[in-house]
Design an enzyme around this catalytic site. Structure first.
Site, PDB file in Angstrom:
ATOM      1  N   THR A 203       0.867  -1.170   0.000  1.00 37.21           N
ATOM      2  CA  THR A 203       0.000   0.000   0.000  1.00 37.21           C
ATOM      3  C   THR A 203       0.911   1.229   0.000  1.00 37.21           C
ATOM      4  OG1 THR A 203      -0.200  -0.316   2.385  1.00 37.21           O
ATOM      5  CG2 THR A 203      -2.035  -1.077   1.028  1.00 37.21           C
TER       6      THR A 203
ATOM      7  N   THR B  95       3.204   2.691   3.131  1.00 40.04           N
ATOM      8  CA  THR B  95       4.097   1.604   3.545  1.00 40.04           C
ATOM      9  C   THR B  95       5.144   1.330   2.469  1.00 40.04           C
ATOM     10  OG1 THR B  95       2.340   0.620   4.889  1.00 40.04           O
ATOM     11  CG2 THR B  95       4.182  -0.806   4.285  1.00 40.04           C
TER      12      THR B  95
ATOM     13  N   ASP C 167      -5.821  -1.163   0.144  1.00 42.38           N
ATOM     14  CA  ASP C 167      -6.126  -2.518   0.629  1.00 42.38           C
ATOM     15  C   ASP C 167      -6.966  -3.264  -0.405  1.00 42.38           C
ATOM     16  OD1 ASP C 167      -4.845  -2.034   3.091  1.00 42.38           O
ATOM     17  OD2 ASP C 167      -6.680  -1.256   3.984  1.00 42.38           O
TER      18      ASP C 167
END
Length: 152
Positions: free
Chosen positions: A45, A48, A71
């Site tokens: 994602t 991150t 997600d």
């Protein structure tokens, strides 16, 4: 539902996801396993993935940020057979606004029977497994058969 199989390749496509309070733990895990992870294709994602790339230099295919649909993008890749393993350090102590997306992501990983690590201990087990860098056959739902039965 009837099942079929697919082969996870030796060079895995690994999705990396972490909630805000768990990003540092995931970064530490990725950094300590950089040599092994560098041999595979990483997806993540948005936030991150950018943090991982900045900290390690490992190329990462970045989706949107989790709350913005990342997600769900990772979940779609799992359903399409384009992700072979999920490392998702989620925060069990804090609710997030996109909790339904998180549940959907974990459900898809289970439906499509890919290895999932939700914490450092499990991630360590997966990466140290002899199967981590080898081909592996897994059972998956036979979607074509399911579709054919529903269209009759």
């Amino acid at each position: 539902m009837e099942m079929t199989t697919r082969t996870l390749p030796s060079r895995k496509r690994i999705a990396l996801v972490a909630h805000d309070h768990r990003k540092q733990a995931l970064l530490e895990w990725v950094s300590s396993n950089k040599p092994q992870l560098s041999e595979h294709q990483l997806y993540a994602t948005g936030t991150t993935g950018n943090l991982i790339h900045s900290a390690t230099g490992i190329p990462v295919h970045c989706m949107l940020s989790g709350p913005m649909g990342g997600d769900q993008q990772v979940g779609a890749l799992i359903a399409e057979g384009k992700i072979d393993m999920l490392v998702f350090f989620w925060d069990p102590l804090n609710a997030v606004p996109h909790d339904p997306d998180v549940k959907a992501l974990l459900r898809l990983a289970t439906v499509w029977n890919i290895p999932v690590a939700n914490n450092r201990a499990t991630a360590d087990f997966l990466i140290s497994s002899p199967m981590f860098a080898t081909e592996m056959r897994i059972a998956i739902p036979d979607y074509q058969r399911y579709l054919n039965e529903r269209l009759i």
